[in-house]
Design a protein around this motif. Sequence first.
Motif, PDB file in Angstrom:
ATOM      1  N   VAL A 470      43.147  60.998 -45.584  1.00  0.00           N
ATOM      2  CA  VAL A 470      43.417  61.147 -47.454  1.00  0.00           C
ATOM      3  C   VAL A 470      42.647  61.914 -47.125  1.00  0.00           C
ATOM      4  N   VAL A 471      41.086  61.834 -47.669  1.00  0.00           N
ATOM      5  CA  VAL A 471      40.175  63.358 -47.881  1.00  0.00           C
ATOM      6  C   VAL A 471      41.063  64.602 -47.511  1.00  0.00           C
ATOM      7  N   ALA A 472      41.799  64.891 -45.940  1.00  0.00           N
ATOM      8  CA  ALA A 472      41.702  65.905 -45.287  1.00  0.00           C
ATOM      9  C   ALA A 472      43.415  66.104 -46.101  1.00  0.00           C
ATOM     10  N   ALA A 473      43.912  65.155 -46.300  1.00  0.00           N
ATOM     11  CA  ALA A 473      45.854  65.630 -46.171  1.00  0.00           C
ATOM     12  C   ALA A 473      46.369  65.189 -47.737  1.00  0.00           C
ATOM     13  N   GLY A 474      45.143  64.827 -48.655  1.00  0.00           N
ATOM     14  CA  GLY A 474      45.559  64.544 -50.212  1.00  0.00           C
ATOM     15  C   GLY A 474      46.431  62.449 -49.908  1.00  0.00           C
ATOM     16  N   ILE A 475      45.605  61.999 -49.136  1.00  0.00           N
ATOM     17  CA  ILE A 475      47.117  60.592 -49.070  1.00  0.00           C
ATOM     18  C   ILE A 475      47.251  60.101 -50.862  1.00  0.00           C
ATOM     19  N   THR A 476      47.896  60.103 -50.485  1.00  0.00           N
ATOM     20  CA  THR A 476      47.781  59.473 -52.572  1.00  0.00           C
ATOM     21  C   THR A 476      48.000  57.767 -53.082  1.00  0.00           C
ATOM     22  N   ARG A 477      48.396  57.610 -51.714  1.00  0.00           N
ATOM     23  CA  ARG A 477      48.465  55.809 -51.920  1.00  0.00           C
ATOM     24  C   ARG A 477      47.704  55.164 -49.858  1.00  0.00           C
ATOM     25  N   VAL A 478      47.313  54.268 -49.965  1.00  0.00           N
ATOM     26  CA  VAL A 478      47.852  53.729 -48.761  1.00  0.00           C
ATOM     27  C   VAL A 478      48.669  52.229 -47.857  1.00  0.00           C
ATOM     28  N   THR A 479      48.873  52.892 -46.791  1.00  0.00           N
ATOM     29  CA  THR A 479      49.767  51.583 -46.647  1.00  0.00           C
ATOM     30  C   THR A 479      49.563  50.711 -45.248  1.00  0.00           C
ATOM     31  N   ASN A 480      50.953  49.918 -45.449  1.00  0.00           N
ATOM     32  CA  ASN A 480      50.559  48.504 -44.268  1.00  0.00           C
ATOM     33  C   ASN A 480      50.723  49.999 -42.309  1.00  0.00           C
ATOM     34  N   GLU A 481      52.014  50.677 -42.962  1.00  0.00           N
ATOM     35  CA  GLU A 481      52.848  51.380 -42.316  1.00  0.00           C
ATOM     36  C   GLU A 481      50.839  52.146 -41.576  1.00  0.00           C
ATOM     37  N   MET A 482      50.336  52.840 -42.536  1.00  0.00           N
ATOM     38  CA  MET A 482      49.432  53.638 -41.889  1.00  0.00           C
ATOM     39  C   MET A 482      49.081  53.004 -41.281  1.00  0.00           C
ATOM     40  N   MET A 483      48.715  51.509 -41.713  1.00  0.00           N
ATOM     41  CA  MET A 483      47.304  50.268 -40.858  1.00  0.00           C
ATOM     42  C   MET A 483      48.141  50.627 -39.155  1.00  0.00           C
ATOM     43  N   MET A 484      49.230  50.241 -39.668  1.00  0.00           N
ATOM     44  CA  MET A 484      50.422  49.786 -37.813  1.00  0.00           C
ATOM     45  C   MET A 484      49.631  51.445 -37.002  1.00  0.00           C
ATOM     46  N   VAL A 485      50.423  52.548 -38.238  1.00  0.00           N
ATOM     47  CA  VAL A 485      49.556  53.810 -36.607  1.00  0.00           C
ATOM     48  C   VAL A 485      48.750  53.900 -36.456  1.00  0.00           C
ATOM     49  N   ALA A 486      47.494  53.397 -37.493  1.00  0.00           N
ATOM     50  CA  ALA A 486      45.992  53.054 -36.821  1.00  0.00           C
ATOM     51  C   ALA A 486      45.583  53.280 -35.494  1.00  0.00           C
ATOM     52  N   SER A 487      46.616  51.540 -35.346  1.00  0.00           N
ATOM     53  CA  SER A 487      46.684  50.640 -34.601  1.00  0.00           C
ATOM     54  C   SER A 487      46.996  50.832 -33.171  1.00  0.00           C
ATOM     55  N   GLU A 488      48.082  51.979 -33.350  1.00  0.00           N
ATOM     56  CA  GLU A 488      48.895  52.360 -32.418  1.00  0.00           C
ATOM     57  C   GLU A 488      48.303  53.337 -31.846  1.00  0.00           C
ATOM     58  N   VAL A 489      46.740  53.760 -32.556  1.00  0.00           N
ATOM     59  CA  VAL A 489      46.435  55.092 -31.697  1.00  0.00           C
ATOM     60  C   VAL A 489      45.090  54.460 -30.806  1.00  0.00           C
ATOM     61  N   LEU A 490      44.451  53.374 -31.663  1.00  0.00           N
ATOM     62  CA  LEU A 490      43.262  53.197 -31.109  1.00  0.00           C
ATOM     63  C   LEU A 490      44.076  52.340 -29.754  1.00  0.00           C
ATOM     64  N   ALA A 491      44.947  51.568 -29.613  1.00  0.00           N
ATOM     65  CA  ALA A 491      45.613  51.213 -28.238  1.00  0.00           C
ATOM     66  C   ALA A 491      45.876  52.169 -27.053  1.00  0.00           C
ATOM     67  N   ALA A 492      45.970  53.596 -27.662  1.00  0.00           N
ATOM     68  CA  ALA A 492      46.427  53.863 -26.186  1.00  0.00           C
ATOM     69  C   ALA A 492      45.058  55.234 -26.388  1.00  0.00           C
ATOM     70  N   HIS A 493      44.296  54.498 -27.329  1.00  0.00           N
ATOM     71  CA  HIS A 493      42.526  54.962 -26.820  1.00  0.00           C
ATOM     72  C   HIS A 493      41.714  54.088 -25.323  1.00  0.00           C
ATOM     73  N   SER A 494      42.646  53.029 -25.289  1.00  0.00           N
ATOM     74  CA  SER A 494      41.462  51.583 -24.619  1.00  0.00           C
ATOM     75  C   SER A 494      41.588  52.416 -23.221  1.00  0.00           C
ATOM     76  N   PRO A 495      40.152  52.203 -23.177  1.00  0.00           N
ATOM     77  CA  PRO A 495      39.757  52.567 -21.254  1.00  0.00           C
ATOM     78  C   PRO A 495      40.365  51.796 -20.767  1.00  0.00           C
ATOM     79  N   LEU A 496      41.018  50.399 -21.208  1.00  0.00           N
ATOM     80  CA  LEU A 496      41.231  49.627 -19.961  1.00  0.00           C
ATOM     81  C   LEU A 496      42.474  49.853 -19.965  1.00  0.00           C
ATOM     82  N   LEU A 497      43.442  50.611 -20.596  1.00  0.00           N
ATOM     83  CA  LEU A 497      44.359  50.939 -19.556  1.00  0.00           C
ATOM     84  C   LEU A 497      43.432  52.165 -18.493  1.00  0.00           C
TER      85      LEU A 497
END
Length: 561
Positions: A470-497
């Motif tokens: 939000v701070v770096a890109a000047g995002i105006t609204r936070v949506t559930n889609e953005m939360m989905m994106v955050a989930s995917e990034v987190l999942a992709a970084h799981s060391p267990l994979l």
Amino acid sequence: MNADVSQDPIYIPFTGPTLTSVPILNKGTAFSEQERHDFNLIGLIPHRFETIEEQAERAYLQYCSFDEPINKHIYLRTIQDTNETLFYYLLQQYLAEMMPIIYTPTVGEACERFSQIYRRARGLFIAYPERHHIDEILHNATKQHVKVIVVTDGSRILGLGDQGAGGMGIPIGKLSLYTACAGISPAYTLPIMLDVGTDNETLLNNPMYMGWKHPRISSEEYDDFIELFVRAMEKRWPGVLLQFEDFEQQKALPLLERYQDEVCCFNDDIQGTAAVSVGSLIAACKVKNEQLSQQTVVFAGAGSAGCGIAEQMVRQMCVEGLTEAQARARIFMVDRQGLLTTSMTGLYDFQKRLAQKLPTGTETPETISLQQVVELAKPTVLIGVSGQAGLFSENVVKTMHAYCHHPIIFPLSNPSKQVEALPQDLIEWTQGQALIATGSPFKPVQFNGQEYVISQCNNSYIFPGIGLAVVAAGITRVTNEMMMVASEVLAAHSPLLNSEEAALLPPLESITALSKEIAFYVAKSAQKAGLAIETSESVLRANIAEHFWQPRYRDYRRRSV
Ligand SMILES: NC(=O)C1=CN([C@@H]2O[C@H](COP(=O)(O)OP(=O)(O)OC[C@H]3O[C@@H](n4cnc5c(N)ncnc54)[C@H](O)[C@@H]3O)[C@@H](O)[C@H]2O)C=CC1
Ligand SMILES: CC(=O)C(=O)O
Ligand SMILES: [Mg+2]
């Protein structure tokens, strides 16, 4: 304000004791000889000049001299209130060791004992009787360029219930993580406590209680007060990110629904928790060569966190190919009254959407208990967000394990004393077969000669990265889609994979890198949705790096007032 630029001098209008009393500017013994002359500091600090490394060495020695976590907490908070740069430097050096001290579990005790351990004010307390002065209060904030606010009304602090004004410990702790985990400059952050009274009798009867000694205000008064606050805040800091934190169940979702399309805000307990849980589950399923849509899920606790996670799971299962009805049929919500069913009365709307429709003609007892639900549904995933210690009994867990060889069990309630089951017990009851993550930190479990690392499935993996986006890109609204994106990034970084021996979630040592990745992909998705100005990827990465504040002292030059 990245590490390289931090060498640029900044111009300061304060001198003498006024300068040393501003935590964000104070350097203590690290003021140079020149600065001591220029800013009238001679004699106000001991003679010797010290580097931040030397200051941190002393501070860490003192920190280690405290045995009790709460005393370590008080000590760190004192440093935060006198020299913020040193505080964040220490956190940077010892994040894994200090996070449980500034955040869950110790922050829970700090909230419970807020009025006893209080030293100095931080952030803003907006008490209902002072509401007519709200503009003045916001102008009294010591920080002028606020970009991230965490606000609570103290009504549901972790799993500890109503803590009244003591709930302020949570916004303070969360914002410390915004800086420590995602480099949001502390100059941009502001914790706010909306003091609307408390229904906690112990607090009301405590002569030392520092909040407004009054029962919580009525719903109508409350809604008007929140409206007054949100409008005043938008006027004072247009576009600021507002994180709703630890609001009680009947307030949390209505507040989010009321404001999410009007201001840049999100509810961390609903959306941040959903993102970290779904991200963790996507990774856990991948390890089993399965998808989330193949799981059967039982929740203990159908509140803000539980229903937030469940709805995000439904979205993810639909992305994986299920219809919404198929996805909902896989999720079983158990609350105090047992399994939520469509025939029940008195459910909130957000619970009704997740209630199970039992086949017509089914003879059902009045209450279908957690044990019975586990027997009937045969879940592969069990999630605890009830705030009830010990709810996952040996019988419940062994029954689950009898039907599922590798159960995924997430007792997510905080702080540690409210956890639904201890990791040690879960490992023993499932003979080491369960994949476990908890909301608060737990030590690795030793069982049958093997060590099991317990990941901390906490929204602290998500909200700092959202804030940086939000701070770096000047995002105006936070949506559930953005939360989905955050989930995917987190999942992709799981060391267990990458290794069977590894932890489910990345270690805290890499959380700043993870937050930057979350920020990047969330910002990209915001740009695509028209909720942030589009830039090239390289400009976006540069903006994220530039906004990543580092705890290093900068040279000061004198500015006339
Ligand atoms: N790990 C994480 O990142 C997070 C953890 N949490 C934790 O989750 C817990 C719940 O938070 P919220 O959902 O916001 O609170 P909430 O108050 O909205 O929901 C809690 C629900 O648990 C239910 N419950 C109480 N006793 C129960 C029982 N014996 N069986 C089944 N359900 C029962 C309550 O009736 C209520 O519906 C807290 O302990 C909180 O600390 C919350 C947010 C994030
Ligand atoms: C982690 C968190 O937000 C909670 O327990 O409420
Ligand atoms: Mg919370």
